[in-house]
Write a protein that holds these residues in place. Structure first.
Motif, short mmCIF file in Angstrom:
data_model
loop_
_atom_site.label_atom_id
_atom_site.label_comp_id
_atom_site.label_asym_id
_atom_site.label_seq_id
_atom_site.Cartn_x
_atom_site.Cartn_y
_atom_site.Cartn_z
N PRO A 129 -1.27 73.21 -32.20
CA PRO A 129 -1.36 74.50 -32.31
C PRO A 129 -0.56 75.39 -31.33
CG PRO A 129 -2.96 74.08 -33.58
CD PRO A 129 -2.48 72.66 -33.06
N MET A 130 -1.38 74.92 -30.39
CA MET A 130 -0.93 75.44 -29.41
C MET A 130 0.60 75.48 -28.40
SD MET A 130 -2.40 77.76 -26.27
CE MET A 130 -4.74 77.43 -27.14
N LEU A 131 0.41 74.64 -28.91
CA LEU A 131 2.22 74.07 -28.15
C LEU A 131 3.41 75.31 -29.01
CD1 LEU A 131 4.45 72.85 -26.38
CD2 LEU A 131 3.92 70.52 -28.27
N VAL A 132 3.17 75.17 -30.39
CA VAL A 132 3.88 76.02 -31.10
C VAL A 132 4.24 77.46 -30.90
CG1 VAL A 132 4.31 76.68 -33.37
CG2 VAL A 132 3.81 74.29 -33.20
N MET A 133 2.58 77.73 -30.49
CA MET A 133 2.60 79.21 -30.78
C MET A 133 3.19 79.27 -28.89
SD MET A 133 -0.12 80.68 -32.66
CE MET A 133 -0.86 80.49 -33.81
N VAL A 134 2.88 79.13 -27.87
CA VAL A 134 3.60 78.95 -26.85
C VAL A 134 5.14 79.22 -26.74
CG1 VAL A 134 4.04 77.61 -24.39
CG2 VAL A 134 1.90 77.86 -25.06
N LEU A 136 7.16 79.56 -29.20
CA LEU A 136 7.47 80.78 -30.48
C LEU A 136 7.04 81.40 -29.59
CD1 LEU A 136 7.86 82.37 -33.28
CD2 LEU A 136 5.21 82.30 -32.91
N ILE A 137 6.15 82.35 -28.84
CA ILE A 137 6.40 83.16 -27.72
C ILE A 137 7.67 82.57 -26.67
CG2 ILE A 137 5.16 84.50 -25.39
CD1 ILE A 137 2.61 83.18 -27.14
N VAL A 138 8.47 81.19 -26.27
CA VAL A 138 9.17 82.33 -24.99
C VAL A 138 10.26 81.75 -25.82
CG1 VAL A 138 10.35 79.76 -24.03
CG2 VAL A 138 7.66 79.59 -23.96
N LEU A 139 9.82 81.73 -27.62
CA LEU A 139 11.71 81.80 -27.99
C LEU A 139 11.60 83.58 -28.48
CD1 LEU A 139 14.35 80.39 -30.09
CD2 LEU A 139 12.43 80.55 -31.87
N LEU A 140 10.80 83.95 -28.82
CA LEU A 140 10.64 85.42 -28.63
C LEU A 140 11.42 86.09 -27.43
CD1 LEU A 140 7.82 86.23 -31.65
CD2 LEU A 140 9.97 86.47 -31.64
N LEU A 141 11.04 85.93 -26.09
CA LEU A 141 11.26 86.14 -24.81
C LEU A 141 12.38 85.71 -24.62
CD1 LEU A 141 7.87 85.94 -23.31
CD2 LEU A 141 8.69 88.65 -24.50
N SER A 142 12.98 84.95 -24.82
CA SER A 142 14.31 84.35 -24.61
C SER A 142 15.14 85.26 -25.64
CB SER A 142 14.50 82.64 -24.52
OG SER A 142 14.01 82.39 -26.30
N THR A 143 15.06 85.62 -26.35
CA THR A 143 15.96 86.17 -27.09
C THR A 143 15.76 87.72 -26.82
OG1 THR A 143 15.01 84.84 -29.08
CG2 THR A 143 16.49 86.92 -30.24
N LEU A 144 14.79 88.21 -26.08
CA LEU A 144 14.78 89.41 -26.08
C LEU A 144 16.05 89.87 -24.62
CD1 LEU A 144 13.84 92.65 -26.09
CD2 LEU A 144 11.65 91.64 -25.14
N ALA A 145 15.44 88.85 -24.27
CA ALA A 145 16.22 88.87 -22.83
C ALA A 145 17.54 88.30 -23.49
CB ALA A 145 15.75 87.41 -21.42
N LEU A 146 18.34 87.80 -23.47
CA LEU A 146 19.78 87.89 -24.45
C LEU A 146 20.10 89.20 -24.57
CD1 LEU A 146 19.61 83.88 -26.00
CD2 LEU A 146 20.78 84.67 -23.67
N GLN A 147 19.15 89.94 -25.54
CA GLN A 147 19.79 90.78 -26.08
C GLN A 147 19.80 91.59 -25.08
OE1 GLN A 147 20.56 92.02 -29.31
NE2 GLN A 147 20.92 93.71 -29.04
N ILE A 202 -0.05 86.81 -32.79
CA ILE A 202 -0.52 85.69 -31.92
C ILE A 202 -1.47 85.33 -31.25
CG2 ILE A 202 0.44 83.56 -30.30
CD1 ILE A 202 3.32 84.85 -31.53
N GLU A 203 -2.23 86.39 -30.55
CA GLU A 203 -3.06 86.39 -29.22
C GLU A 203 -4.68 86.16 -30.73
OE1 GLU A 203 -5.72 89.46 -25.86
OE2 GLU A 203 -3.32 89.63 -27.06
N GLU A 204 -4.63 87.84 -31.44
CA GLU A 204 -5.28 87.29 -32.30
C GLU A 204 -5.41 86.09 -32.85
OE1 GLU A 204 -4.74 90.33 -35.52
OE2 GLU A 204 -5.25 91.99 -34.17
N ARG A 205 -4.73 84.93 -33.33
CA ARG A 205 -4.86 83.67 -33.68
C ARG A 205 -5.70 82.46 -33.14
NH1 ARG A 205 0.62 82.94 -37.75
NH2 ARG A 205 0.52 84.81 -39.32
N LEU A 206 -5.04 83.01 -31.42
CA LEU A 206 -5.44 82.26 -30.87
C LEU A 206 -7.00 82.53 -30.58
CD1 LEU A 206 -2.38 81.95 -27.82
CD2 LEU A 206 -3.52 80.17 -29.45
N ASP A 207 -7.00 83.30 -30.64
CA ASP A 207 -8.98 84.16 -30.13
C ASP A 207 -9.34 83.35 -31.40
OD1 ASP A 207 -8.40 85.89 -27.70
OD2 ASP A 207 -8.05 87.59 -28.99
N ASP A 208 -9.50 83.53 -32.70
CA ASP A 208 -10.14 83.18 -34.27
C ASP A 208 -9.60 81.45 -33.57
OD1 ASP A 208 -9.84 85.54 -35.10
OD2 ASP A 208 -8.46 84.85 -36.23
#
Length: 178
Positions: free
Chosen positions: A151-156, A158-169, A103-109
């Motif tokens: 696109p920026m909103l979608v990326m943010v 996605l990051i929040v979703l991944l981090l919340s899934t990790l926290a739940l796990q 995601i960071e690479e895509r944001l840089d691009d």
């Protein structure tokens, strides 16, 4: 970690035969014939649990005329479960880390492309203003926004979703099986 126990078949009550006990198990616990035969052959039908829960399970089976014996599981048998869970958590962390890197690479691009477009648009705008000598007339051209925020909103998100899934796990490991 508390001790874990499993129930194993010991014997039937004197007034109980195996056929009646099998039917009672099918009706009460919704077990298949294969599971019931495995239970009478010495396998457990319940997963490992605490002593209180195992005693409640034994009481249910005693009401059906089936006597069971409790077997304490060694702590070494729970170590593979912990190792497996730790491996799953590490795999999830690795996946999230690699996703964040992508995601960071895509944001840089995207930032690089947008800055090029901004420069190009600014140059085009300066060229248009230099050539346009009729400044008294109002411009009817609609100026389109250069940066699109979705696109920026979608990326943010996605990051929040991944981090919340990790926290739940992490906080509730049994909630989300990986």
């Amino acid at each position: 970690m508390s001790e874990q126990f499993k129930l194993f078949f010991a014997h039937l009550d004197d007034n109980q035969d195996q056929e009646t006990a099998s039917q009672a198990l099918q009706q009460k616990l919704k077990l298949s014939d294969k599971q019931i035969n495995a239970f009478f052959a010495g396998q457990s039908i319940f997963p490992a649990s605490t002593q209180d829960k195992a005693l409640k399970q034994a009481k249910v089976l005693a009401n059906l005329g089936i006597r069971c014996r409790l077997k304490r599981l060694s702590s070494a048998s729970s170590a593979p479960v912990n190792n497996k869970r730790d491996e799953q958590i590490m795999a999830a962390l690795d996946y999230i880390t690699s996703s964040l890197i992508r995601i960071e690479e895509r944001l840089d691009d995207m930032d690089h492309r947008f800055s090029e477009q901004l420069h190009q648009s600014a140059d085009d705008l300066n060229d248009d203003l230099a050539l346009d000598l009729n400044l008294d007339e109002e411009s009817t051209d609609d100026i389109k926004p250069i940066y699109k925020r979705w696109p920026m909103l979608v990326m943010v998100l996605l990051i929040v979703l991944l981090l919340s899934t990790l926290a739940l796990q992490f906080f509730y490991p049994d909630l989300l099986p990986f």
